[in-house]
Write an enzyme that holds these catalytic residues in place. Structure first.
Site, mmCIF file in Angstrom:
data_model
loop_
_atom_site.group_PDB
_atom_site.id
_atom_site.type_symbol
_atom_site.label_atom_id
_atom_site.label_comp_id
_atom_site.label_asym_id
_atom_site.label_seq_id
_atom_site.Cartn_x
_atom_site.Cartn_y
_atom_site.Cartn_z
ATOM 1 N N LYS A 13 37.735 43.917 48.427
ATOM 2 C CA LYS A 13 38.557 44.896 47.995
ATOM 3 C C LYS A 13 38.009 46.092 47.448
ATOM 4 O O LYS A 13 38.495 47.160 47.944
ATOM 5 C CB LYS A 13 39.871 44.369 47.313
ATOM 6 C CG LYS A 13 40.562 43.236 47.649
ATOM 7 C CD LYS A 13 41.726 42.858 46.897
ATOM 8 C CE LYS A 13 41.135 42.237 45.397
ATOM 9 N NZ LYS A 13 40.687 40.966 45.444
ATOM 10 N N ARG A 88 49.355 41.105 41.822
ATOM 11 C CA ARG A 88 48.857 40.017 42.179
ATOM 12 C C ARG A 88 49.917 38.804 41.809
ATOM 13 O O ARG A 88 49.650 37.372 41.991
ATOM 14 C CB ARG A 88 47.825 39.703 41.003
ATOM 15 C CG ARG A 88 46.335 39.715 41.358
ATOM 16 C CD ARG A 88 45.453 39.661 40.222
ATOM 17 N NE ARG A 88 44.294 39.377 40.532
ATOM 18 C CZ ARG A 88 43.229 40.003 40.505
ATOM 19 N NH1 ARG A 88 43.308 41.260 40.574
ATOM 20 N NH2 ARG A 88 41.834 39.495 40.821
ATOM 21 N N ARG A 127 27.096 38.135 43.949
ATOM 22 C CA ARG A 127 27.362 39.250 43.194
ATOM 23 C C ARG A 127 26.899 39.050 41.867
ATOM 24 O O ARG A 127 26.312 39.753 41.060
ATOM 25 C CB ARG A 127 29.038 39.519 43.222
ATOM 26 C CG ARG A 127 29.277 40.671 42.291
ATOM 27 C CD ARG A 127 30.652 41.184 42.614
ATOM 28 N NE ARG A 127 31.437 40.059 41.876
ATOM 29 C CZ ARG A 127 32.993 40.347 42.291
ATOM 30 N NH1 ARG A 127 33.265 41.109 42.945
ATOM 31 N NH2 ARG A 127 33.779 39.511 41.828
ATOM 32 N N ARG A 136 29.459 39.420 35.616
ATOM 33 C CA ARG A 136 30.997 39.673 35.024
ATOM 34 C C ARG A 136 31.017 38.247 34.188
ATOM 35 O O ARG A 136 30.625 37.158 34.771
ATOM 36 C CB ARG A 136 31.877 39.942 35.871
ATOM 37 C CG ARG A 136 32.026 41.147 36.384
ATOM 38 C CD ARG A 136 32.782 41.431 37.504
ATOM 39 N NE ARG A 136 33.944 40.590 37.507
ATOM 40 C CZ ARG A 136 34.769 40.871 38.508
ATOM 41 N NH1 ARG A 136 34.653 41.534 39.364
ATOM 42 N NH2 ARG A 136 36.109 39.986 38.631
ATOM 43 N N ARG A 147 39.810 31.255 39.730
ATOM 44 C CA ARG A 147 40.435 32.363 40.299
ATOM 45 C C ARG A 147 41.040 31.994 41.931
ATOM 46 O O ARG A 147 42.001 32.997 42.078
ATOM 47 C CB ARG A 147 39.485 33.624 40.264
ATOM 48 C CG ARG A 147 39.306 34.211 38.751
ATOM 49 C CD ARG A 147 37.720 34.827 38.648
ATOM 50 N NE ARG A 147 37.605 35.910 39.678
ATOM 51 C CZ ARG A 147 36.333 36.292 39.867
ATOM 52 N NH1 ARG A 147 35.208 35.795 39.506
ATOM 53 N NH2 ARG A 147 36.441 37.529 40.631
HETATM 54 P P1 AMP Z 1 39.455 41.691 39.637
HETATM 55 O O1 AMP Z 1 38.171 42.558 39.116
HETATM 56 O O2 AMP Z 1 40.196 42.251 40.398
HETATM 57 O O3 AMP Z 1 38.794 40.439 40.141
HETATM 58 O O4 AMP Z 1 40.231 41.077 38.395
HETATM 59 C C1 AMP Z 1 39.381 40.587 37.275
HETATM 60 C C2 AMP Z 1 40.624 39.875 36.291
HETATM 61 O O5 AMP Z 1 41.360 40.823 35.657
HETATM 62 C C3 AMP Z 1 41.388 38.787 36.939
HETATM 63 O O6 AMP Z 1 40.885 37.382 37.195
HETATM 64 C C4 AMP Z 1 42.512 38.798 35.934
HETATM 65 O O7 AMP Z 1 42.243 37.959 34.795
HETATM 66 C C5 AMP Z 1 42.627 40.318 35.558
HETATM 67 N N1 AMP Z 1 43.402 40.916 36.240
HETATM 68 C C6 AMP Z 1 43.328 41.859 37.346
HETATM 69 N N2 AMP Z 1 44.240 42.538 37.838
HETATM 70 C C7 AMP Z 1 45.281 41.860 37.423
HETATM 71 C C8 AMP Z 1 46.695 41.740 37.705
HETATM 72 N N3 AMP Z 1 47.355 42.463 38.615
HETATM 73 N N4 AMP Z 1 47.367 40.764 37.132
HETATM 74 C C9 AMP Z 1 46.890 40.110 36.350
HETATM 75 N N5 AMP Z 1 45.645 39.943 35.896
HETATM 76 C C10 AMP Z 1 44.854 40.688 36.618
#
Ligand code: AMP
Length: 193
Positions: A13, A88, A127, A136, A147
Site C-alpha cells: 500500500k 481499518r 523489509r 520497525r 497484525r
Molecule cells: P501501518 O504502517 O499502516 O502498517 O500501521 C502501523 C500500525 O499503526 C498498525 O499496526 C496500528 O497499530 C497503527 N495504525 C495505523 N493505521 C491505523 C488505523 N487506521 N487504525 C488503527 N490503528 C492504526
C-alpha cells in the site's frame, strides 16, 4: 481525486500510494507514518499508541479518525489524497463517510491490493532486514502474526463494505511493483471513463 488503498500489512500500500499520489499530484496520507512520527516525537497520541503499535494491535478508532479529519482539511490536500492504512475497521469507514459528507467531499474509489499471507510474511521479513536504522517495532514474528489476525478480523470486512457500495477496485498485489502500479492506474481510469 480522493482514494482509499486497502490491503493487509505488506501488500505494498505504502509503495503504491506514494507512486500513485505522485502521478496524480495528490497527497499520500499514511496513518501508520503519522502515528510513528507521533511516537518518535513523544506527543500524547504517540505515547498512548506506542505499545499498542509495537504489539500489532489497532489504536482506538477515535484517535485515527481525528487525525485524518484534521489532516484532510489542510491546503496540501485540496487536490485530493490517498488514505493509506485508513480506514481499518468498519467503525472507521462509517466515521469517514460522515466526515467526508460534512466537509462536502466525495470518495472516488477504494483500491484493494490482494496478496496471499505467505507472500506477506516473506515481504515483511525482507523489509525488517532491509530497513535503514533497524526494523520497525512491529516488523517481528509476534507482532506480524497479530497484525495479520487483526487484518482478517477487523479490516478485511471493509472489502465487502466497499464492494456493496460499488466503490471497490480490486488489483492483484502479487505482481511486480511496476505491474501493480499499471493495474491501479488502469482501474482508476476505467472507473473515471
Ligand atoms: P501501518 O504502517 O499502516 O502498517 O500501521 C502501523 C500500525 O499503526 C498498525 O499496526 C496500528 O497499530 C497503527 N495504525 C495505523 N493505521 C491505523 C488505523 N487506521 N487504525 C488503527 N490503528 C492504526
Amino acid at each position: 481525486m480522493r482514494l482509499i488503498f486497502l490491503g493487509p500489512p505488506g501488500a505494498g500500500k505504502g509503495t503504491q500510494a506514494e507512486r500513485i499520489a505522485q502521478r496524480y499530484g495528490i497527497q499520500q496520507l499514511s496513518t501508520g507514518n503519522m502515528l510513528r512520527a507521533a511516537v518518535a516525537a513523544k506527543t500524547p497520541v504517540g505515547l498512548a499508541a506506542k505499545d499498542i503499535m509495537a504489539r500489532g494491535d489497532l489504536v482506538p478508532d477515535e484517535v485515527v479518525v481525528e487525525i485524518i479529519s484534521q489532516r484532510i482539511d489542510e491546503p496540501d490536500c485540496a487536490n485530493g489524497f490517498i488514505l493509506d492504512g485508513f480506514p481499518r475497521t468498519v467503525a472507521q469507514a462509517e466515521a469517514l463517510e460522515g466526515l467526508l459528507e460534512d466537509k462536502g467531499m466525495a470518495l472516488d474509489g477504494v483500491v484493494e491490493l490482494s496478496v496471499d499471507d505467505t507472500i506477506l510474511i516473506e515481504r515483511i521479513e525482507k523489509r525488517a532486514r532491509e530497513t535503514a536504522g533497524g526494523p520497525r517495532a512491529d516488523d517481528n514474528a509476534d507482532a506480524l502474526k497479530t497484525r495479520l489476525d487483526v487484518y482478517h478480523a477487523q479490516t478485511a470486512p471493509l472489502i465487502s463494505f466497499y464492494r456493496n457500495k460499488g466503490q471497490l477496485r480490486a488489483v492483484d498485489g502479487m505482481a511486480d511493483i511496476d505491474a501493480v502500479s499499471e493495474q491501479i492506474v488502469a482501474v482508476l481510469e476505467k472507473a473515471e471513463a
